[in-house]
Design an enzyme around this catalytic site. Structure first.
Site, PDB file in Angstrom:
ATOM      1  N   PHE A 141      10.974  76.598  18.256  1.00  0.00           N
ATOM      2  CA  PHE A 141       9.655  77.075  17.840  1.00  0.00           C
ATOM      3  C   PHE A 141       8.666  75.921  17.915  1.00  0.00           C
ATOM      4  CE2 PHE A 141       7.861  80.904  15.720  1.00  0.00           C
ATOM      5  CZ  PHE A 141       8.741  81.837  16.217  1.00  0.00           C
ATOM      6  N   GLN A 254      -5.300  79.886  10.119  1.00  0.00           N
ATOM      7  CA  GLN A 254      -4.568  79.669  11.362  1.00  0.00           C
ATOM      8  C   GLN A 254      -4.843  80.767  12.390  1.00  0.00           C
ATOM      9  OE1 GLN A 254       0.003  80.045  11.755  1.00  0.00           O
ATOM     10  NE2 GLN A 254      -0.447  77.885  12.096  1.00  0.00           N
ATOM     11  N   HIS A 256      -3.279  82.249  15.707  1.00  0.00           N
ATOM     12  CA  HIS A 256      -2.035  82.264  16.480  1.00  0.00           C
ATOM     13  C   HIS A 256      -2.399  82.317  17.960  1.00  0.00           C
ATOM     14  CE1 HIS A 256       1.845  83.500  18.026  1.00  0.00           C
ATOM     15  NE2 HIS A 256       2.389  83.336  16.829  1.00  0.00           N
ATOM     16  N   LEU A 266       0.429  90.632  17.200  1.00  0.00           N
ATOM     17  CA  LEU A 266       1.269  89.457  17.399  1.00  0.00           C
ATOM     18  C   LEU A 266       2.255  89.622  18.558  1.00  0.00           C
ATOM     19  CD1 LEU A 266       2.181  86.688  16.281  1.00  0.00           C
ATOM     20  CD2 LEU A 266       3.778  87.922  14.818  1.00  0.00           C
ATOM     21  N   GLU A 269       5.746  83.878  18.716  1.00  0.00           N
ATOM     22  CA  GLU A 269       5.903  82.532  19.266  1.00  0.00           C
ATOM     23  C   GLU A 269       7.297  82.364  19.891  1.00  0.00           C
ATOM     24  OE1 GLU A 269       4.176  79.486  16.843  1.00  0.00           O
ATOM     25  OE2 GLU A 269       5.714  78.049  17.397  1.00  0.00           O
ATOM     26  N   ARG A 300       0.506  75.556  16.574  1.00  0.00           N
ATOM     27  CA  ARG A 300      -0.405  76.660  16.869  1.00  0.00           C
ATOM     28  C   ARG A 300      -1.868  76.245  16.929  1.00  0.00           C
ATOM     29  NH1 ARG A 300       2.644  81.097  12.983  1.00  0.00           N
ATOM     30  NH2 ARG A 300       4.375  81.442  14.429  1.00  0.00           N
ATOM     31  N   HIS A 367      -4.369  84.670  12.034  1.00  0.00           N
ATOM     32  CA  HIS A 367      -2.970  84.982  11.756  1.00  0.00           C
ATOM     33  C   HIS A 367      -2.523  84.640  10.345  1.00  0.00           C
ATOM     34  CE1 HIS A 367       1.205  85.724  12.699  1.00  0.00           C
ATOM     35  NE2 HIS A 367       1.548  84.488  12.422  1.00  0.00           N
ATOM     36  N   ARG A 409       0.093  75.544   9.507  1.00  0.00           N
ATOM     37  CA  ARG A 409       1.493  75.906   9.264  1.00  0.00           C
ATOM     38  C   ARG A 409       2.277  75.912  10.569  1.00  0.00           C
ATOM     39  NH1 ARG A 409       4.336  80.452   9.843  1.00  0.00           N
ATOM     40  NH2 ARG A 409       2.633  81.958  10.043  1.00  0.00           N
ATOM     41  N   LEU A 415       8.016  82.540   6.488  1.00  0.00           N
ATOM     42  CA  LEU A 415       9.062  83.374   5.906  1.00  0.00           C
ATOM     43  C   LEU A 415       9.898  82.526   4.943  1.00  0.00           C
ATOM     44  CD1 LEU A 415      10.270  85.475   8.991  1.00  0.00           C
ATOM     45  CD2 LEU A 415       8.748  86.170   7.137  1.00  0.00           C
TER      46      LEU A 415
END
Lengths: 597, 257
Positions: A141, A254, A256, A266, A269, A300, A367, A409, A415
């Site tokens: 990621f 943020q 995305h 979305l 990513e 991001r 996002h 972030r 999560l």
């Protein structure tokens, strides 16, 4: 409205996504009997379920094939091999991702406890994707230096949400589905409960509690193009602010990099984690000009700025040149079907593109909300810069600001944060209740105050549509307080928000009925958007530097000398009053560095 | 994106004020990529704020917006309006069938959620919990047949003719969840689950009409899951023994050839 009633619980939890469900489940498991969880939509509709790509933890199940380079293929870590990943690496990546605005003491707690919470999910039945030897599968990621995104195809948030909701049910938590929190009752830094609206009947209730927890989600709906659900109107953030609670770092929003073109939906990513490319109108993988090392897997904020620069300089795709291509074709049919089935479905359903055959048109999309209600690492809400607690008030997840994400972030850390700090808050709440906390008395008439507020909305003789006001706000926030900002545009945004707040006083609600009145809810939600947008803009205007997601073209550099600090905003009669507090930095281990990818 | 015209016929009903349901027609000028949900939003914002419906994520993952459009249960968020207009540019939207109407397109899903809870949707793990993860093979995950991606929208439940006749029936959504648990090698209660599912409200009530498959917006297959459960229920003690056997090795790495 009709006459109000009082309901009493030991604990009232508002919001039933990952943070709220964890808090409820853990508190129930630790012996708290009387918990009520309110959610304005059914808990399984919560936006946590929309997260796709993964949840971060350094499990060391997967590593790059040795000597294959930073983007080489991945393999299972063989039995007995040295670990390639560690909480220390996860910590550094998160700090660097946050552009040094994250509090390093909170980040350390999160990355150390991360593996354990993944295993706990697994033991509760969460269906993860697996490696051939049965361990949980991991992928790369953005901004993470090791493959540590633990995933379930591209349905990770969905399976986590269902798992934790099931467990909260198993432990006998009481749910109030489709109840809307209107107000938070705080007197003398002691939280005493909330005022809630039962959406089905339109009836108001004062809900008294020894502890109140907010897990009410983010505020991305203040923007026109957003990945956020209709529900993400930042209610908890606005309600807390209106009740006199500080908000922290609200200017950090943020974007995305891969929202579906024109829709903002979305595209995980994980598309880039699995090896997808971003290309401009001449087919160039333009990230080589912005982040030559990490390429598409830069964080991001950087990727979204790079895309926006390509678009602004005329290298975008699509009829209006406002898009970028996300190209997955080289991953091949098998990998796309196995790892990214939801992304493929969404691209087919919403823009008619099958990613197996064609590149997906995308664009940056609002996002995630880095800012929110300031808390300590146990979810305890803080009343001031000195850390005075608001007794009985807890928060976690996107509505809160611990702060682990700082100015930007990293993907898969949300999560993790919502789960882990929801759990920690649940433990803290259980200790608070089990140590003999008592119901604090409520003075005044919070229910009457809210009855009047609703009556005022109903009786408003105005003619302007609430939706028109909301749309104008979203357009202006996108244009003037978006990916790139400067003083001129921010001042336009500030004036516009003030104008819209004024116009809102003359906005009409067409549905005057009590039963399931979504027209009334939309009006209250729009009021909330206006309340916190003012704070976003004020913080952005004042912060004269560029850090993480806050990019000022008139102050393009990070300025640690003057701005290595958190913004705090308090509501006053003349708008938000700003103050600041230091960032927790471990100057020995993780002093600020230049941020390059 | 040339505009075109459309007429949206919506079933209206507020039990507080209306004796019976009626229809309202709304004329719109949508764009090519307007979804059915977008159309409902346009009506609510511009024509009638009292039009009431549920929605949240608007990309087919939250399960809020299942409705009956031209007689079929669908998620309106992921359906282009153009795809459902007839040659006269008309579409009819009703609430999900077989469920009490709360207001307009909002239905009362209480019975749906009761059945969901009845099957104990949570995993009941074995007593011996490992320090790290249980070892589950990719093939065992594949055998769950994507049941874990069910969004609990209710499209299948309210398309099921058995539900229309027998409110006690557990229903395709909850049986699919039960299938997920029974097939999960980590679940330690498959025998009890199968005993309940083989009861009078369970798997034998399914008449294999396949409406649930047609209705599922996530292309899941509740009918097949129900058939699997029937077979397992017939040999549930043997199945339970095989589960116990499997659980002995749940903490060991799967041997890779």
């Amino acid at each position: 409205m009709t006459n109000t009633e009082t309901i009493t619980h030991d604990v009232v939890i508002v919001g039933a996504g990952l943070a709220g469900s964890w808090a409820a489940m853990v508190a129930a498991k630790q012996g708290v009997k009387d918990i009520g969880v309110l959610s304005k939509i059914h808990p399984l509709r919560s936006h946590s379920g929309a997260a796709q790509g993964g949840i971060a933890a350094a499990l060391n199940n997967v590593r790059p094939v040795p000597d294959s380079g930073p983007r080489g293929p991945l393999e299972m870590v063989p039995v007995g091999a040295d670990p390639v990943d560690s909480w220390e690496l996860h910590m550094f990546d998160t700090i660097k991702g946050s552009d040094w605005l994250g509090d390093q003491n909170a980040i350390e707690i999160m990355v150390k406890e991360a593996p354990q919470i993944i295993y706990e999910y697994e033991h509760m039945g969460c269906v993860f994707s697996r490696l051939p030897d049965g361990r949980i599968a991991q992928r790369r990621f953005g901004g993470h230096s090791a493959p540590r995104a633990n995933y379930s195809k591209d349905y990770t948030g969905h399976v986590l949400l269902h798992t934790i909701h099931e467990q909260a049910r198993r432990h006998g938590v009481k749910f109030y589905d489709e109840w809307y929190c209107l107000d938070l009752i705080i007197e003398e830094d002691i939280c005493r409960g909330i005022v809630a609206l039962e959406i089905l009947t339109g009836k108001l209730y004062t809900m008294r509690a020894k502890a109140v927890f907010f897990g009410t989600g983010g505020y991305g709906r203040a923007y026109k193009i957003t990945s956020n659900a209709y529900a993400n109107t930042g209610d908890g953030v606005a309600i807390a602010y209106n009740a006199g609670v500080l908000l922290m770092d609200m200017e950090f929003v943020q974007f995305h990099p891969t929202g579906l073109y024109r829709h903002g939906i979305l595209m995980s990513e994980a598309c880039r984690g699995e090896g997808g490319y971003l290309t401009n109108n001449s087919g160039l993988r333009f990230m080589e000009n912005y982040a030559p090392d990490k390429m598409e897997l830069a964080p991001r904020d950087l990727v979204s700025r790079s895309e926006q620069t390509e678009i602004d300089q005329g290298r975008g795709i699509g009829p209006d040149g406002q898009g970028i291509y996300l190209d997955l074709r080289h991953l091949g049919r098998e990998k796309i079907l196995a790892r990214l089935p939801q992304v493929r479905e969404l691209a087919i359903d919403f823009v008619g593109v099958d990613p197996i055959d064609n590149p997906i048109p995308i664009q940056p999309t609002a996002h995630y909300s880095m800012g929110g209600i300031p808390t300590d690492a146990d979810g305890q809400v803080l009343a001031d810069a000195a850390g005075t607690p608001i007794i009985g008030f807890y928060a976690a997840g996107e509505c809160a600001c611990v702060s682990v994400h700082g100015a930007n972030r990293l993907g898969t850390n949300s999560l993790l944060e919502a789960s882990l700090f929801g759990r920690r808050a649940g433990q803290a709440i259980a200790e608070f209740i089990n140590s003999g906390a008592e119901l604090a008395p409520v003075s005044g008439d919070p229910d009457r105050r809210n009855e009047r507020r609703i009556k005022d909305i109903f009786d408003n003789p105005g003619t302007e549509s609430v939706e028109v006001i909301a749309q104008e706000l979203k357009s202006h926030m996108t244009d003037n307080c978006g990916i790139f900002r400067d003083e001129t545009r921010l001042k336009v945004a500030q004036e516009k928000v003030a104008e819209l707040q004024d116009r809102f006083k003359g906005a009409r609600v067409m549905d005057k009925s009590h039963r399931f009145n979504t027209d009334l809810l939309a009006a209250i939600e729009t009021a909330h958007l206006l309340d916190f947008s003012e704070v976003i803009v004020a913080g952005a205007l004042e912060r004269k530097e560029s850090r993480g997601a806050h990019a000022r073209t008139d102050f393009p550099k990070r300025d640690d000398e003057n701005w290595l600090k958190h913004t705090l905003a308090k509501k006053t009669d003349v708008g938000p009053s700003l103050s600041y507090k230091p960032v927790y930095v471990d100057w020995e281990r993780y002093p600020p560095q230049e941020r390059k990818y | 994106m040339a505009p075109f015209s459309a007429t949206i016929r919506v079933q209206r009903f507020n039990p507080d004020t209306d004796d019976k349901a009626y229809y309202d027609d709304f004329d719109l000028t949508p764009e090519r990529d307007t979804t059915v949900l977008d159309a409902l939003h346009m009506i609510k914002a511009e024509q009638d704020g009292s039009l009431t419906f549920r929605r949240s994520c608007r990309h087919a993952i939250c399960g809020s917006c299942a409705m009956n459009v031209n007689g079929h249960n669908i998620l309106v968020c992921k359906t282009p309006l153009q795809d459902v207009l007839n040659k006269n540019g008309r579409v009819t939207i009703r609430p999900l069938p077989y469920l009490p109407v709360i207001k307009d397109l909002v239905v009362d899903r209480s019975s749906f959620w009761e059945q969901y809870l009845r099957v104990k949707p949570w995993l009941i793990p074995p007593e011996d919990i490992p320090e790290k993860e249980f070892r589950v093979s990719p093939e065992e995950v594949t055998a769950l047949n994507n049941a874990e991606t069910c969004i609990m929208c209710g499209a299948c439940y309210s398309a099921c003719q058995v539900i229309g006749l027998t409110k006690g029936y557990i229903g395709p959504h909850a049986l699919l969840k039960a299938f997920l648990r029974v097939k999960d090698p980590r679940d330690a209660a498959s025998a009890e689950r199968l005993a309940d599912l083989a009861g009078s409200d369970g798997v034998y009530r399914c008449h294999t009409i396949f409406n649930c498959i047609d209705a599922c917006p996530k292309d899941l297959n509740p009918t097949q899951a129900i058939e699997t459960l029937r077979k397992l229920a017939q040999k549930r003690l043997a199945y339970e023994r095989s589960r116990v056997q499997r659980q002995r090795s749940l903490q060991n790495p799967i041997v890779v050839d």
